[in-house]
Structures are given as C-alpha cells and as structure tokens.
Design a protein around this motif. Structure first.
Motif, PDB file in Angstrom:
ATOM      1  N   PHE A  85      44.479  33.541  40.893  1.00  0.00           N
ATOM      2  CA  PHE A  85      44.900  34.931  40.686  1.00  0.00           C
ATOM      3  C   PHE A  85      44.914  35.703  41.996  1.00  0.00           C
ATOM      4  O   PHE A  85      45.803  36.533  42.236  1.00  0.00           O
ATOM      5  CB  PHE A  85      43.976  35.619  39.683  1.00  0.00           C
ATOM      6  CG  PHE A  85      44.386  37.037  39.360  1.00  0.00           C
ATOM      7  CD1 PHE A  85      45.485  37.283  38.542  1.00  0.00           C
ATOM      8  CD2 PHE A  85      43.698  38.122  39.892  1.00  0.00           C
ATOM      9  CE1 PHE A  85      45.884  38.589  38.273  1.00  0.00           C
ATOM     10  CE2 PHE A  85      44.090  39.413  39.628  1.00  0.00           C
ATOM     11  CZ  PHE A  85      45.185  39.657  38.804  1.00  0.00           C
ATOM     12  N   TYR A  86      43.941  35.421  42.860  1.00  0.00           N
ATOM     13  CA  TYR A  86      43.873  36.103  44.156  1.00  0.00           C
ATOM     14  C   TYR A  86      45.137  35.828  44.974  1.00  0.00           C
ATOM     15  O   TYR A  86      45.730  36.734  45.549  1.00  0.00           O
ATOM     16  CB  TYR A  86      42.639  35.615  44.924  1.00  0.00           C
ATOM     17  CG  TYR A  86      42.624  36.014  46.384  1.00  0.00           C
ATOM     18  CD1 TYR A  86      42.255  37.302  46.774  1.00  0.00           C
ATOM     19  CD2 TYR A  86      42.976  35.100  47.373  1.00  0.00           C
ATOM     20  CE1 TYR A  86      42.241  37.667  48.112  1.00  0.00           C
ATOM     21  CE2 TYR A  86      42.974  35.454  48.700  1.00  0.00           C
ATOM     22  CZ  TYR A  86      42.608  36.741  49.077  1.00  0.00           C
ATOM     23  OH  TYR A  86      42.610  37.088  50.405  1.00  0.00           O
ATOM     24  N   TYR A  87      45.566  34.562  45.001  1.00  0.00           N
ATOM     25  CA  TYR A  87      46.745  34.204  45.790  1.00  0.00           C
ATOM     26  C   TYR A  87      48.042  34.709  45.156  1.00  0.00           C
ATOM     27  O   TYR A  87      48.994  35.056  45.861  1.00  0.00           O
ATOM     28  CB  TYR A  87      46.814  32.688  45.973  1.00  0.00           C
ATOM     29  CG  TYR A  87      45.805  32.167  46.964  1.00  0.00           C
ATOM     30  CD1 TYR A  87      45.960  32.415  48.325  1.00  0.00           C
ATOM     31  CD2 TYR A  87      44.702  31.425  46.557  1.00  0.00           C
ATOM     32  CE1 TYR A  87      45.045  31.941  49.253  1.00  0.00           C
ATOM     33  CE2 TYR A  87      43.773  30.942  47.464  1.00  0.00           C
ATOM     34  CZ  TYR A  87      43.948  31.215  48.812  1.00  0.00           C
ATOM     35  OH  TYR A  87      43.038  30.747  49.729  1.00  0.00           O
ATOM     36  N   ILE A  88      48.076  34.743  43.827  1.00  0.00           N
ATOM     37  CA  ILE A  88      49.274  35.252  43.157  1.00  0.00           C
ATOM     38  C   ILE A  88      49.464  36.732  43.445  1.00  0.00           C
ATOM     39  O   ILE A  88      50.591  37.207  43.656  1.00  0.00           O
ATOM     40  CB  ILE A  88      49.169  35.016  41.630  1.00  0.00           C
ATOM     41  CG1 ILE A  88      49.294  33.522  41.327  1.00  0.00           C
ATOM     42  CG2 ILE A  88      50.250  35.798  40.879  1.00  0.00           C
ATOM     43  CD1 ILE A  88      49.135  33.170  39.869  1.00  0.00           C
ATOM     44  N   THR A  89      48.364  37.474  43.487  1.00  0.00           N
ATOM     45  CA  THR A  89      48.449  38.915  43.741  1.00  0.00           C
ATOM     46  C   THR A  89      48.553  39.230  45.230  1.00  0.00           C
ATOM     47  O   THR A  89      48.957  40.328  45.612  1.00  0.00           O
ATOM     48  CB  THR A  89      47.228  39.636  43.149  1.00  0.00           C
ATOM     49  OG1 THR A  89      46.020  39.058  43.667  1.00  0.00           O
ATOM     50  CG2 THR A  89      47.239  39.524  41.630  1.00  0.00           C
ATOM     51  N   GLN A  90      48.172  38.251  46.092  1.00  0.00           N
ATOM     52  CA  GLN A  90      48.259  38.446  47.539  1.00  0.00           C
ATOM     53  C   GLN A  90      48.888  37.194  48.174  1.00  0.00           C
ATOM     54  O   GLN A  90      48.218  36.454  48.900  1.00  0.00           O
ATOM     55  CB  GLN A  90      46.865  38.696  48.130  1.00  0.00           C
ATOM     56  CG  GLN A  90      46.163  39.914  47.541  1.00  0.00           C
ATOM     57  CD  GLN A  90      44.822  40.193  48.183  1.00  0.00           C
ATOM     58  OE1 GLN A  90      44.745  40.615  49.336  1.00  0.00           O
ATOM     59  NE2 GLN A  90      43.751  39.960  47.439  1.00  0.00           N
TER      60      GLN A  90
END
Length: 274
Positions: A85-90
């Motif tokens: 989720f962190y990489y998808i949002t950033q």
C-alpha cells in the motif's frame, strides 16, 4: 567442508565502494546475467544463421531489460512486499535506492513479475519493428537460462533467498542455522540444465514458439522442485496445501506454458507470418 559451511561469515556481499556508494556482488551478477544472455543470443544468431541483425538484437535487449526491471520490481511489491500500500500510494519510492539518506540499493525482485514485464516489452518491440514474435521468443528461450544462472549466483552472494533448515554436509550456516544453499540448486537446475536441454533440442524445433513454451514448462517444473529446499517468502510462508507462493505461481505458469505449446502447435502455419 567447514570453509563452505561458514562462507557467509567470511564473505562480504559488497564487492567495492566508489564515492562512498557500496557496489554489491548481486548488482554485478545482475549486469553479468544480462550481458551473458545477450552474448548467448548473438552466438546463436551467428552459429545458426538466424535472420536478425546485431543492431536490432541490441535494441531488443534494451527494450526487454527495461521491461524485466520494471516488471520484476513492481511484481515483487504487488506479490511479496509487506508494504504494498505504501508503494501504491507513493510510486516514486519504488526505485528509490536511498533510505533515511543512506544508499541501500533497490532490493526485492520477482521472477514472475519479470516474465510479465518481459512479455509486454517483447510484444511492444515486435509491433513497432514488425518482427516474428514467436521466433524471437525462441531465441530468448535459449538466451535466458545461462543469464539466469548468474542471477541466482547473485542471490547467493547477496546472502538472500535462503534455503530451508537442513543437516546435509554442504549446508550453509545462516544466523547459526544450517540451511540448504537453494540458490545454487536453482542456478544449476533452472539455469544450466535447462540451457543444455533447449540448446540440444533447438535443431529439432517443429514450429515457432515451441522453445519458449518448452522453457516455460521446464522452468516451472525446476522451480517447483527447488522451492522444496527454499525457505518460503518472509511474511507469506506456506500459502496453500503446504505450497509456497513461488510454487503456486509456478503451477500457474506451467499451465500457461502447456496451453501455449498446444495452441502454437495447432496454429503453427498461421503464426509463421506474425
């Protein structure tokens, strides 16, 4: 064999430093893998008199290198990384080699993600340059295995993707526990053995696309076997019926390889012009 058992205690995964930046053996092996794959392709083109120019081949490998790197990294994040989720949002962090201001490199690549990236890059390249997709993929099937060998050696030197706990005399101590050197098993079985089989069989090829389909089948069988000696991915463990995520993905890839083989054999005449 104590020197071998204790190799990780006496080996630095960092090959050298330049301007304060650590260059890991894994990175060097990754580059070597790509160069070896290209070298094998050029050798086969010359030895078998394949109708493709050196410049076009160089251009193609540039395309697939980008596709492989993008696919491998994104695939790892979507399938294995606990911070998806962190990489998808950033998404700008996906290829960020720094952490808290320190250069740590880019860690985490998925083979199955690399396959998707490779196929998309190949499709786009063949569309643009009007190449026979399946004939080109057969050349790739002969080129990948030896390059893959060096990729797995890179995993071993980087002290990652450990094997399961064992008592075999050739095991490697990792944090005080003796483990299978599963990266070496994969390098040999998924790399050298598959190369020898396909290189020998290439003269008996019956239709375009046969070698890449056979590669998919052989690789997934080899990977499935090797996964029994490899520690399941951290955070995932055994996913279903005692199988790891790598084995489940391999079964899916095996099915795709078998279906592709049957489909291409049935439509061999039609695909000669594609």
């Amino acid at each position: 064999m104590s020197w071998w058992n204790e190799i990780y205690n006496n080996f630095d995964p960092v090959a050298f430093k330049i301007f304060g930046i650590s260059v890991h053996w894994y990175g060097l092996m990754y580059v070597l893998a790509l160069l070896v794959a290209l070298g094998v392709a050029k050798f086969i083109v010359k030895f078998d008199k394949v109708n493709i120019s050196n410049s076009l081949l160089d251009n193609y490998f540039f395309w697939v290198e980008i596709g492989v790197i993008l696919g491998a990294r994104v695939g790892y994040i979507l399938i294995y990384d606990p911070n998806t989720f962190y990489y998808i949002t950033q998404p700008w962090q996906i290829f960020n080699p720094f952490y808290n201001g320190e250069f740590v490199g880019i860690r985490g690549m998925s083979y199955h993600g690399a396959v998707v990236g490779f196929l998309l890059a190949t499709w786009a390249f063949c569309k643009k340059y009007k190449q026979n997709t399946w004939a080109l993929l057969d050349l790739v099937a002969l080129s990948i295995p030896l390059g893959y060998f060096f990729g797995r050696i890179g995993n071993f030197l980087n002290q990652e993707l450990f094997g399961r706990v064992t008592d075999v005399p050739w095991g490697i101590y990792v944090a005080g526990m003796l483990r299978h050197p599963s990266q070496i098993y994969e390098a040999v079985l998924e790399g050298v053995v598959i190369f020898l089989i396909l290189f020998t069989y290439r003269k008996f090829k019956k239709f375009d696309g046969e070698l890449i389909a056979l590669y998919a089948i052989l690789y997934t069988i080899a990977r499935f076997v090797c996964e029994f000696y490899r520690e399941p991915d951290f955070g995932l463990g055994f996913v279903f019926l005692g199988l790891s995520m790598g084995q489940i993905l391999s079964l899916a890839m095996l099915l795709a390889g078998v279906l592709a083989y049957l489909f291409l054999r049935k439509n061999a005449q039609h695909f000669k012009s594609i």
